[in-house]
Design an enzyme around this catalytic site. Structure first.
Site, PDB file in Angstrom:
ATOM      1  N   ASP A  17     -35.348 -27.291  46.216  1.00  0.00           N
ATOM      2  CA  ASP A  17     -34.208 -26.404  45.954  1.00  0.00           C
ATOM      3  C   ASP A  17     -34.709 -25.314  45.013  1.00  0.00           C
ATOM      4  O   ASP A  17     -35.797 -25.430  44.462  1.00  0.00           O
ATOM      5  CB  ASP A  17     -33.012 -27.172  45.364  1.00  0.00           C
ATOM      6  CG  ASP A  17     -31.669 -26.549  45.775  1.00  0.00           C
ATOM      7  OD1 ASP A  17     -31.629 -25.343  46.047  1.00  0.00           O
ATOM      8  OD2 ASP A  17     -30.665 -27.284  45.817  1.00  0.00           O
ATOM      9  N   SER A  24     -19.700 -24.519  38.324  1.00  0.00           N
ATOM     10  CA  SER A  24     -18.915 -24.629  39.560  1.00  0.00           C
ATOM     11  C   SER A  24     -19.569 -25.568  40.580  1.00  0.00           C
ATOM     12  O   SER A  24     -18.996 -25.842  41.616  1.00  0.00           O
ATOM     13  CB  SER A  24     -18.706 -23.251  40.174  1.00  0.00           C
ATOM     14  OG  SER A  24     -19.943 -22.704  40.559  1.00  0.00           O
ATOM     15  N   LYS A  69     -32.201 -27.075  39.262  1.00  0.00           N
ATOM     16  CA  LYS A  69     -31.563 -28.182  39.982  1.00  0.00           C
ATOM     17  C   LYS A  69     -32.556 -29.300  40.287  1.00  0.00           C
ATOM     18  O   LYS A  69     -32.226 -30.479  40.177  1.00  0.00           O
ATOM     19  CB  LYS A  69     -30.961 -27.673  41.295  1.00  0.00           C
ATOM     20  CG  LYS A  69     -29.645 -26.974  41.123  1.00  0.00           C
ATOM     21  CD  LYS A  69     -29.069 -26.668  42.484  1.00  0.00           C
ATOM     22  CE  LYS A  69     -27.601 -26.312  42.362  1.00  0.00           C
ATOM     23  NZ  LYS A  69     -27.005 -26.017  43.672  1.00  0.00           N
ATOM     24  N   CYS A  90     -20.424 -21.676  51.542  1.00  0.00           N
ATOM     25  CA  CYS A  90     -19.618 -22.609  50.739  1.00  0.00           C
ATOM     26  C   CYS A  90     -18.980 -21.903  49.554  1.00  0.00           C
ATOM     27  O   CYS A  90     -17.855 -22.199  49.169  1.00  0.00           O
ATOM     28  CB  CYS A  90     -20.487 -23.740  50.210  1.00  0.00           C
ATOM     29  SG  CYS A  90     -20.915 -24.894  51.493  1.00  0.00           S
ATOM     30  N   CYS A  99     -12.161  -9.235  46.222  1.00  0.00           N
ATOM     31  CA  CYS A  99     -12.038 -10.674  46.475  1.00  0.00           C
ATOM     32  C   CYS A  99     -12.431 -11.377  45.176  1.00  0.00           C
ATOM     33  O   CYS A  99     -12.196 -10.847  44.103  1.00  0.00           O
ATOM     34  CB  CYS A  99     -12.890 -11.102  47.671  1.00  0.00           C
ATOM     35  SG  CYS A  99     -14.651 -10.857  47.430  1.00  0.00           S
TER      36      CYS A  99
END
Ligand code: ZN
Length: 384
Positions: free
Chosen positions: A63, A70, A87, A189, A342
């Site tokens: 990764d 979040s 990560k 996502c 947005c």
């Protein structure tokens, strides 16, 4: 590493050693196995946690990001204390805390055509725990070309899928989906939202399939696609067939080496790399606020979903969700100054393209979305 188990390991795995499908021999197989997991997010979290706990001897983790607040709603391998950490590093610490008897190799990189063969070389099984099409096709193709199984999982809102694509014994991902969906049809996502427990269910199924593959136990999901609907509480199994004309796993394949997947899918392999809006079509929150204060007529158009308005709103904004925009263009005045927004500017960037294509010219995209408005203009607007 020796595959013999020490006294401490025997004690640790005693519940495995008591079931015939595992036993001492199976536990040694697990120790001898090497699995590469692509992604440490919602799907990767349970996969990595359970493979570590089960005693899979060597686990590779790929990764490229850092842990953000979040992420924690679904990426349960990470904790609040690891926000800001890589990560892969956060995942390794948690895995070795669960099981110090395993080896965890970490790769802080994007999985690409350039590094995929080298990264996957030492591993017997590949796990697709990614969240995007370029990586999904890439993992499949690497698996087919190297003769390894691809343990697949994917999620969208309340629906999940899992399978084992193993071209030696059944179909591959491309047998099922020869081409990726057109760009724009599949929100990421970050934009679409994820029901946090769903990747837990699907990722746990993937971990189960990996362990069964290693043990040679039971019936692996080769040639089967499992569909799970979390809202209806239903599982469905669809039987899959090998496509005799598959571009990569048929006897006369068109594809014999890795290709350019971002180009093939028309989308980047991660959320951060979405094509930026050209700056001439952007406007900063500060600039919009100033214009509004000086009495300028600006039509603010909120292209988020209605549910997102429960979190934050801009006064006077008109709500037209991105999915409805193309059919509701007649509600907008081409002569008026329009500012689209947005959450962070990604969806409204796409909305901008829709309006430009329809001939609108007096239109801008709010840079950084309503979250940036919170940072730059009005901190009482909640960020999410
Ligand atoms: Zn195929």
């Amino acid at each position: 590493m020796s595959n013999e188990l020490s006294q401490a390991e025997i004690l640790r795995y005693s519940r495995h050693l008591m079931i015939p499908e595992v036993g001492l021999e199976g536990q040694r197989k697990l120790k001898a196995a090497a699995v590469l997991v692509v992604g440490t997010g919602g799907l990767g979290s349970p996969v990595l946690l359970y493979l570590a706990a089960a005693g899979v001897g060597r686990i590779g983790v790929v990764d490229f990001d850092v842990v953000e607040d979040s992420n924690l709603q679904r990426q349960v391998i990470h904790g609040s204390g690891s926000i800001g950490q890589l990560k892969v590093e956060s995942a390794r610490q948690r895995m070795l805390d669960i099981n110090p008897f395993i080896q965890v190799d970490i790769y802080n990189e994007v999985f690409t055509s350039e590094n995929a063969m080298a990264l996957s070389g030492p591993y017997d099984i590949l796990v697709d725990a990614s969240d995007n099409f370029p990586t999904r096709y890439l993992v499949n193709d690497v698996a087919v070309l190297t003769g390894k199984p691809d343990v697949y999982g994917s999620i969208f809102r309340f629906e999940g899928q899992a399978s084992v694509f193993y071209a030696k014994r059944g179909p591959c991902y491309r047998c099922l989906f020869p081409e990726p969906p057109p760009p724009g049809m599949t929100p990421s996502c970050a934009e679409a939202g994820v029901f946090g427990v769903l990747p837990g269910t699907i990722g746990t199924l993937q971990a189960t399939e990996v362990i069964k593959l290693i043990l040679g136990a039971g019936e692996v999901m080769t040639g089967k696609l499992l569909l799970y609907d979390a809202l209806d509480s239903t599982f469905q199994i669809v039987n899959l067939r090998k496509n005799p004309h598959c571009k990569i796993c048929s006897p006369q394949p068109e594809i014999t080496r890795l290709i350019d997947y971002e180009n093939f899918c028309g989308v980047p392999a991660n959320d951060h790399a979405e094509k930026p809006v050209p700056t001439e079509w952007e406007i900063s929150p500060g600039e919009v606020a100033q214009k509004l204060r000086s009495g300028a007529q600006i039509e603010l158009v909120d292209v988020r979903e209605p549910v997102e308005q429960q979190v934050s709103q801009l006064p006077g904004a008109r709500l037209i969700p991105y999915g409805e925009l193309a059919s509701r263009l007649d509600e907008l005045d081409r002569q008026e100054d329009i500012v689209l927004f947005c959450r962070t500017g990604v969806r409204s960037g796409r909305a901008l393209q829709t309006l430009l294509a329809a001939g609108f010219r007096k239109v801008k995209n709010l840079r950084g979305g309503i979250n940036a408005w919170s940072d730059e203009v009005d901190p009482t607007v909640m960020k999410y």
